[in-house]
Enzyme design. Structure first.
Site, short mmCIF file in Angstrom:
data_model
loop_
_atom_site.label_atom_id
_atom_site.label_comp_id
_atom_site.label_asym_id
_atom_site.label_seq_id
_atom_site.Cartn_x
_atom_site.Cartn_y
_atom_site.Cartn_z
N LYS A 88 0.81 -1.22 0.00
CA LYS A 88 0.00 0.00 0.00
C LYS A 88 0.84 1.27 0.00
CE LYS A 88 -4.16 -1.82 0.13
NZ LYS A 88 -5.13 -1.61 -0.97
N GLU A 110 -9.98 5.80 3.01
CA GLU A 110 -10.74 4.69 3.57
C GLU A 110 -9.78 3.53 3.78
OE1 GLU A 110 -9.58 3.00 0.02
OE2 GLU A 110 -10.40 5.03 0.25
N SER A 380 1.39 -9.69 -0.87
CA SER A 380 1.11 -8.25 -0.82
C SER A 380 1.23 -7.65 0.57
CB SER A 380 -0.29 -7.98 -1.38
OG SER A 380 -1.26 -8.75 -0.67
#
Length: 395
Positions: A88, A110, A380
């Site tokens: 991210k 969010e 991830s």
């Protein structure tokens, strides 16, 4: 609501299905992104933060024992080793730097699993921009460690108690906030979703993953992998690793959450597998595949992995699925848990439950031969955030 059809980028999917009040903000964002995406100074600064702050490049690791167990040669793209524990940060550093160039005084976002929220908090602290994150009330409980991490970095976490109290509802509240504060605020969307230019912009910032894999796998194998496997909720880690291989002879597998397998209707068989069972619809400012009932009402998604708990999917992924460029597939909660323990036991790597879905698909598909001989799995995120959930499943 207004949709600029000329902004649709991915066949019939994408667009800008938003209130008129948001159009100036989207036009401003598009203008600044087009201006700076190829700007030398901007990219040198972004490369500095990706390298010296995020710790890129992340390794491509040959998982020898897992390969022996599953019967196929497996490489793991170690996004779990990026600062903050997930891919991210690639996107939030890019968007945070762009917000700084735009002169925005506030960032909102969010988050579902909390990894995007944590990455936003890191970017906000790094660039000195006030940051607030909307998070479903259910997710604040199951991901309370990430809530605390955000708060440690000065970010305000706002629990959302409406609807299913998960990611979909957090996005709804963030959108409402942006409408009310559009002049001073940048909305830092965390995946390849939302109105244009977000799906393209987030994909481009995340494409650093696939670009690194291209050079790393050539160095290790002298060829590209036969297949690349990535978990898919909104789809930022999937598009990030897939995109640099779109034109190559590499099979792409987008693994969605199949949920618990329990259902009351056939429609609920795969609780978050939007590419597998979704229908065309409009959600969060984009046309894409959506989990919805016959009346067009959005169905509640369900997954053991909070980051896959989303009733839509990125429009580019929907397009690639339609044209047959990627294969939508799914793993159940129980399968993801088995794969989670496999990676812990065999490789000493604790993966996020989201990433465990990708490992789980390789676990069951390797024997069929559809993956080929060399497979890259995008890990991830790391699984520290999920340990309470996993421990709870043992009771």
């Amino acid at each position: 609501m207004r949709n600029k059809l000329e902004s649709t980028k991915f066949g019939k999917y994408g667009g800008q299905f938003v209130p008129e009040v948001l159009m100036p903000a989207l036009e401003e964002l598009t203008e600044y992104y087009e201006k700076f995406k190829d700007d030398v100074v901007f990219n040198e600064e972004l490369d500095y933060y990706l390298r010296d702050f995020a710790g890129r490049p992340s390794p491509l690791y040959f998982a020898q024992r897992l390969s022996r167990e599953y019967g196929v040669k497996i490489y793991l793209k170690r996004e779990d080793l990026v600062h903050g524990g997930a891919h991210k940060l690639n996107n939030t550093l890019g968007q945070g730097l762009l917000a700084k160039y735009m002169g925005k005084k506030r960032i909102i976002a969010e988050t579902g699993a909390g990894q995007h929220g944590t990455a936003c908090a890191m970017a906000g602290a790094t660039f000195g921009i006030n940051t607030e994150v909307y998070m479903g009330a259910k997710d604040t409980v199951r991901q309370r460690m990430n809530v605390y991490r955000m708060e440690l970095m000065g970010t305000k976490v706002i629990p959302v108690k409406s609807g299913s109290q998960t990611l979909k509802d957090a996005i709804n509240e963030a959108m409402r906030d942006w409408v009310a504060n559009v002049e001073t605020t940048h909305y830092m969307i965390g995946s390849v979703v939302g109105p244009h230019p977000f799906p393209t912009m987030v994909r481009d910032f995340q494409s650093v993953i696939g670009k690194e894999v291209r050079s790393q796998i050539m160095e290790k194998e002298g060829c590209f992998p036969d297949s690349i496997v990535a978990c898919t909720g909104g789809g930022s880690n999937a598009m990030g690793i897939f995109y640099p291989f779109i034109e190559e002879d590499v099979d792409l597998f987008a693994v969605e959450a199949g949920g618990s397998g329990m259902k009351t209707t056939d429609k609920e068989a795969l609780h978050s597998a939007t590419l597998c069972t979704g229908e065309d619809g409009v959600l969060h400012g984009m046309r894409t595949k959506v989990l919805q009932n016959k009346d067009g009402q959005i169905l509640e998604s369900s997954s053991i992995a909070a980051g896959l708990d989303y009733a839509g999917v990125g429009p580019e992924l929907a397009y690639l699925a339609d044209i047959g460029r990627l294969k939508p597939c799914n793993s159940m909660d129980s399968e993801a848990l088995l794969a989670f323990h496999d990676l812990c036991r065999l490789e000493g790597i604790i993966p996020a439950l989201e990433s465990s879905h990708a490992v789980a698909y390789v676990r069951k598909a390797a024997a069929t031969g559809e993956l080929g001989d060399i497979v890259v799995i995008n890990i991830s995120g790391r699984g520290d955030k999920d340990l309470e959930t996993v421990m709870g499943m043992r009771k």
